[in-house]
Write an enzyme that holds these catalytic residues in place. Structure first.
Site, PDB file in Angstrom:
ATOM      1  N   GLY A 176      49.151  54.693  -7.651  1.00 53.21           N
ATOM      2  CA  GLY A 176      49.470  56.118  -7.619  1.00 53.21           C
ATOM      3  C   GLY A 176      50.111  56.511  -6.307  1.00 53.21           C
ATOM      4  O   GLY A 176      49.998  55.807  -5.297  1.00 53.21           O
ATOM      5  N   GLY A 200      50.846  60.170  -4.003  1.00 51.92           N
ATOM      6  CA  GLY A 200      50.733  61.613  -3.835  1.00 51.92           C
ATOM      7  C   GLY A 200      51.598  62.075  -2.675  1.00 51.92           C
ATOM      8  O   GLY A 200      52.431  61.337  -2.159  1.00 51.92           O
ATOM      9  N   GLY A 201      51.381  63.321  -2.253  1.00 54.47           N
ATOM     10  CA  GLY A 201      52.165  63.868  -1.163  1.00 54.47           C
ATOM     11  C   GLY A 201      51.823  63.274   0.186  1.00 54.47           C
ATOM     12  O   GLY A 201      52.615  63.350   1.127  1.00 54.47           O
ATOM     13  N   ASP A 258      38.677  69.199  -2.715  1.00 54.41           N
ATOM     14  CA  ASP A 258      39.905  68.892  -3.453  1.00 54.41           C
ATOM     15  C   ASP A 258      39.562  68.280  -4.814  1.00 54.41           C
ATOM     16  O   ASP A 258      40.193  67.332  -5.255  1.00 54.41           O
ATOM     17  CB  ASP A 258      40.796  67.942  -2.641  1.00 54.41           C
ATOM     18  CG  ASP A 258      42.234  67.867  -3.180  1.00 54.41           C
ATOM     19  OD1 ASP A 258      42.648  68.814  -3.889  1.00 54.41           O
ATOM     20  OD2 ASP A 258      42.923  66.869  -2.906  1.00 54.41           O
TER      21      ASP A 258
END
Length: 325
Positions: free
Chosen positions: A18, A20-21, A133
């Site tokens: 994966g 993400g940012g 989160d």
């Protein structure tokens, strides 16, 4: 990006899991041939002290917690060109994939997953950790139906110092599960995780969310000013007691939510016996704060927009300074 077969500090890369940012996550073998997860910060953030502290904190939290729903953080590695985390590998799809394919979930399955989540979150809180989160992307559903909570990079560890501008990155993630106080730039606490828990349970049982918008700003504004759509409007088969518990957990005012994940769990487990007269039935009361005037809505919208612009300017400034460092 690392390729399959490459080695990093004696770890053999299998492939990208994966991205993400702020990080990339790879599946890999450790020197003993055991499957692990390697988590690298985005290359643009290398050398940034806040990123370094975030990764150190994530390991400290992962080594502090010992719960079947929380994968172990094995070590913090510092290679010649990067830093990365080594974490326990967990098999299974993300809850995001699970919801996309199966929601609305049957009540018994949804409540089972909710019970597991609440138990794990309550354990975290009892050990001084707030995740901050929580979202389906950060939760894995194992082959045995057990859940696993990932990504403690935004978590608060009781007694630790604040990492500069870390909260800002949250606003550039998925805003659907962010509590109003987070959107306003506050640190958040136990009740912030309860809000996200309520949102996740809402989505599992209905297949949708109470707030929707064309963009992140519109969704954030809904969290601050909107009235959540009752779950039973989407899925009439949801019991009234379950709906009452969900709506209490996502109230706008943190003081009106459940004060702990265990209190949320207790009511959800006993939804059929709840005294619903103790829960507000007026949707405006559920939202917290009564009916907003047009002027109040405009003022809040403008404040969210200005805050978003300031946030974007801050990120651009930090990136500029890092680039010219």
């Amino acid at each position: 990006m690392l390729k399959a077969g490459e080695r990093v500090c004696d770890y053999k890369i299998i492939g990208l899991l994966g991205q993400g940012g702020f990080s990339q996550i790879y599946k890999a073998y450790d020197p003993d041939g055991t499957l692990v997860i390697l988590k690298f910060p985005d290359v643009s953030l290398l050398g940034d002290q806040a990123t370094y502290e975030r990764f150190r904190r994530e390991v400290a939290i992962g080594q502090k917690l010992d719960h079947p729903a929380i994968p172990r953080a094995i070590s913090f590695m510092e290679g010649p060109d990067s830093v990365f985390l080594v974490m326990e590998y967990v098999e299974g799809p993300s809850l995001r994939t699970y919801i996309s394919e199966k929601a609305p979930l049957p009540l018994s399955e949804g409540l089972s997953l909710a019970d597991q989540l609440a138990d794990a979150i309550d354990y975290m809180h009892s050990h001084g950790v707030c995740h901050r989160d929580l979202k389906p992307e950060n939760i894995i559903v194992g082959p045995d139906g057990r859940i696993h909570i990932l990504d403690f990079g935004s978590a608060l560890l009781e007694g630790s110092r604040r990492v500069t501008w870390r909260w800002a990155s949250n606003a550039f993630g998925t805003p659907d599960y962010m509590a109003p106080e987070q959107i306003q730039g506050k640190r958040g606490d136990v009740r912030t995780d309860v809000y996200a828990l309520g949102m996740i349970v809402y989505e599992m049982l209905t297949g949708t969310l109470p707030f929707e918008g064309d963009n992140a700003l519109a969704v954030m504004n809904q969290h601050l000013t909107g009235v959540p759509v009752s779950p039973r409007r989407h899925e009439p088969s949801i019991p009234a007691g379950v709906e009452a518990v969900i709506l209490k957990s996502i109230r706008r005012d943190p003081d009106e939510r459940y004060r702990s994940a265990s209190a949320f769990r207790k009511d959800l487990d006993n939804y059929a016996d709840l005294d619903l007269s103790q829960f507000p039935s007026d949707p405006e009361a559920i939202a917290g704060g009564g009916v907003l005037t047009t002027r109040q809505i405009w003022v809040r919208t403008i404040l969210v927009f200005v805050g978003f612009l300031l946030l974007a300017a801050l990120i651009i400034l930090v990136a500029y300074l890092m680039h010219h460092h």
